[in-house]
Design a protein around this motif. Structure first.
Motif, PDB file in Angstrom:
ATOM      1  N   LEU A 161     -16.745   6.357  -6.677  1.00 33.49           N
ATOM      2  CA  LEU A 161     -16.238   5.288  -5.825  1.00 33.49           C
ATOM      3  C   LEU A 161     -14.712   5.198  -5.914  1.00 33.49           C
ATOM      4  CD1 LEU A 161     -16.934   3.064  -3.847  1.00 33.49           C
ATOM      5  CD2 LEU A 161     -17.260   1.502  -5.791  1.00 33.49           C
ATOM      6  N   VAL A 162     -14.175   5.325  -7.107  1.00 28.26           N
ATOM      7  CA  VAL A 162     -12.720   5.311  -7.269  1.00 28.26           C
ATOM      8  C   VAL A 162     -12.096   6.477  -6.506  1.00 28.26           C
ATOM      9  CG1 VAL A 162     -10.821   5.580  -8.917  1.00 28.26           C
ATOM     10  CG2 VAL A 162     -12.716   4.055  -9.454  1.00 28.26           C
ATOM     11  N   SER A 163     -12.746   7.640  -6.524  1.00 27.19           N
ATOM     12  CA  SER A 163     -12.246   8.801  -5.796  1.00 27.19           C
ATOM     13  C   SER A 163     -12.226   8.532  -4.296  1.00 27.19           C
ATOM     14  CB  SER A 163     -13.116  10.027  -6.100  1.00 27.19           C
ATOM     15  OG  SER A 163     -12.660  11.162  -5.399  1.00 27.19           O
ATOM     16  N   ARG A 164     -13.274   7.899  -3.777  1.00 31.03           N
ATOM     17  CA  ARG A 164     -13.305   7.537  -2.361  1.00 31.03           C
ATOM     18  C   ARG A 164     -12.172   6.577  -2.026  1.00 31.03           C
ATOM     19  NH1 ARG A 164     -19.698   6.106  -1.072  1.00 31.03           N
ATOM     20  NH2 ARG A 164     -20.608   8.074  -1.848  1.00 31.03           N
ATOM     21  N   VAL A 165     -12.013   5.567  -2.872  1.00 29.14           N
ATOM     22  CA  VAL A 165     -10.971   4.563  -2.646  1.00 29.14           C
ATOM     23  C   VAL A 165      -9.594   5.213  -2.689  1.00 29.14           C
ATOM     24  CG1 VAL A 165      -9.816   2.594  -3.728  1.00 29.14           C
ATOM     25  CG2 VAL A 165     -12.298   2.563  -3.396  1.00 29.14           C
ATOM     26  N   ARG A 166      -9.397   6.108  -3.633  1.00 30.83           N
ATOM     27  CA  ARG A 166      -8.090   6.774  -3.764  1.00 30.83           C
ATOM     28  C   ARG A 166      -7.755   7.542  -2.494  1.00 30.83           C
ATOM     29  NH1 ARG A 166      -6.064  11.762  -5.224  1.00 30.83           N
ATOM     30  NH2 ARG A 166      -4.111  11.723  -6.426  1.00 30.83           N
ATOM     31  N   GLU A 167      -8.721   8.275  -1.955  1.00 29.18           N
ATOM     32  CA  GLU A 167      -8.486   9.065  -0.750  1.00 29.18           C
ATOM     33  C   GLU A 167      -8.128   8.160   0.432  1.00 29.18           C
ATOM     34  OE1 GLU A 167     -10.914  12.213   2.154  1.00 29.18           O
ATOM     35  OE2 GLU A 167     -11.759  11.596   0.218  1.00 29.18           O
ATOM     36  N   LEU A 170      -4.531   6.383  -0.173  1.00 27.35           N
ATOM     37  CA  LEU A 170      -3.382   7.268  -0.007  1.00 27.35           C
ATOM     38  C   LEU A 170      -3.140   7.573   1.466  1.00 27.35           C
ATOM     39  CD1 LEU A 170      -3.828   9.781  -2.981  1.00 27.35           C
ATOM     40  CD2 LEU A 170      -2.165   7.911  -2.785  1.00 27.35           C
ATOM     41  N   ALA A 171      -4.212   7.769   2.221  1.00 27.18           N
ATOM     42  CA  ALA A 171      -4.060   8.011   3.658  1.00 27.18           C
ATOM     43  C   ALA A 171      -3.496   6.778   4.355  1.00 27.18           C
ATOM     44  CB  ALA A 171      -5.407   8.405   4.270  1.00 27.18           C
ATOM     45  N   ALA A 172      -3.943   5.596   3.955  1.00 28.23           N
ATOM     46  CA  ALA A 172      -3.432   4.365   4.551  1.00 28.23           C
ATOM     47  C   ALA A 172      -1.950   4.181   4.244  1.00 28.23           C
ATOM     48  CB  ALA A 172      -4.229   3.166   4.045  1.00 28.23           C
ATOM     49  N   TYR A 173      -1.547   4.482   2.999  1.00 31.67           N
ATOM     50  CA  TYR A 173      -0.137   4.350   2.632  1.00 31.67           C
ATOM     51  C   TYR A 173       0.741   5.285   3.467  1.00 31.67           C
ATOM     52  CZ  TYR A 173      -2.114   2.107  -1.541  1.00 31.67           C
ATOM     53  OH  TYR A 173      -2.811   1.295  -2.401  1.00 31.67           O
ATOM     54  N   ALA A 174       0.192   6.440   3.826  1.00 30.76           N
ATOM     55  CA  ALA A 174       0.953   7.400   4.619  1.00 30.76           C
ATOM     56  C   ALA A 174       1.052   6.987   6.087  1.00 30.76           C
ATOM     57  CB  ALA A 174       0.315   8.785   4.518  1.00 30.76           C
ATOM     58  N   HIS A 175       0.302   5.953   6.472  1.00 36.91           N
ATOM     59  CA  HIS A 175       0.313   5.461   7.854  1.00 36.91           C
ATOM     60  C   HIS A 175       0.578   3.956   7.870  1.00 36.91           C
ATOM     61  CE1 HIS A 175      -2.031   9.226   8.028  1.00 36.91           C
ATOM     62  NE2 HIS A 175      -1.570   9.354   9.253  1.00 36.91           N
TER      63      HIS A 175
END
Length: 250
Positions: A161-167, A170-175
């Motif tokens: 779950l942490v891995s899903r959240v991390r992905e 990070l994508a949200a921060y880039a947008h």
């Protein structure tokens, strides 16, 4: 010139950055809304894709029906996370290659799912918007709001779950540059006076350095304003305490 994450900011000199400079730079950064190659269109396309089919509202176990119009009445409940649990959370973050915020986000999404909110959990989160070192000492409000959509389906382990959240994070921060208000206007979710659009639960980790303000003969402290109002169904606002060597203290 200040160095940016995504490039140099034109016109920012050692003479200092003004708030108006930031607004001009942001408009230049995002580009023309009618240009298919602009950062604005790229980010809008991203959010349109990742928020497609988002639940209209997060269903939580409550003891009364939601009113047709939000009253905005609310209050604070103080919660203390002890030093030992703080340390364990930090250890999970370190071993997962994630931030403490991401671990807290995963935990909150899991909790909401366990309480009956389903497996598609959108959480709102504020982001500082200070992506350039030239903004460090500038007085101004640059905060934007992101929608972080967490998928808790399939009975994932905590690490998964942490891995899903991390992905997702990070994508949200880039947008992160498209203003939330415009995103709501563009996505046009079901609009109602009964609840906040796109998300109803917000999570924030207050980890900015605490400013010190001194005046002769005065003791100054920071305290939350008790307005007895609430903008969201739930707003989890957490702040870290750390010791002189950086050790977790709750």
């Amino acid at each position: 010139y200040g160095a940016r994450v995504r490039g140099e900011v034109p016109g920012w000199s050692e003479l200092g950055v003004q708030y108006a400079d930031y607004t001009l730079w942001q408009n230049e950064l995002l580009g023309d809304q009618d240009d298919p190659d602009s950062l604005f269109v790229t980010q809008i396309d991203y959010w349109t894709r990742v928020l497609a089919g988002l639940p209209d509202q997060l269903s939580l176990p409550v003891d009364r029906p939601r009113p047709a119009v939000m009253s905005y009445r609310g209050d604070y409940v103080t919660v203390d996370i002890g030093a030992e649990l703080h340390r364990r959370l930090a250890d999970v973050a370190r071993s997962s290659g994630a931030s403490l915020f991401m671990v807290l986000q995963a935990g909150l999404a899991a909790l909401l799912s366990r309480l009956g909110a389903g497996s598609d959990v959108p959480l709102g989160s504020p982001i500082a918007g200070r992506t350039d070192q030239g903004l460090d000492d500038l007085v101004g409000f640059f905060v934007n709001t992101l929608v972080l959509r967490t998928d808790t389906s399939g009975g994932p382990t905590l690490g998964e779950l942490v891995s899903r959240v991390r992905e997702v994070s990070l994508a949200a921060y880039a947008h992160q540059d498209v203003p939330f208000e415009y995103l709501v206007e563009h996505l046009n979710p079901v609009r109602t006076l009964a609840h906040h659009p796109l998300f109803q639960v917000m999570l924030a980790l207050q980890n900015a350095p605490e400013a010190v303000f001194r005046l002769p003969g005065l003791q100054i402290d920071v305290a939350p304003g008790r307005t007895h109002t609430a903008k969201f169904d739930l707003f989890f606002s957490l702040a870290e305490r750390r010791g002189g060597r950086g050790e977790p203290q709750g």
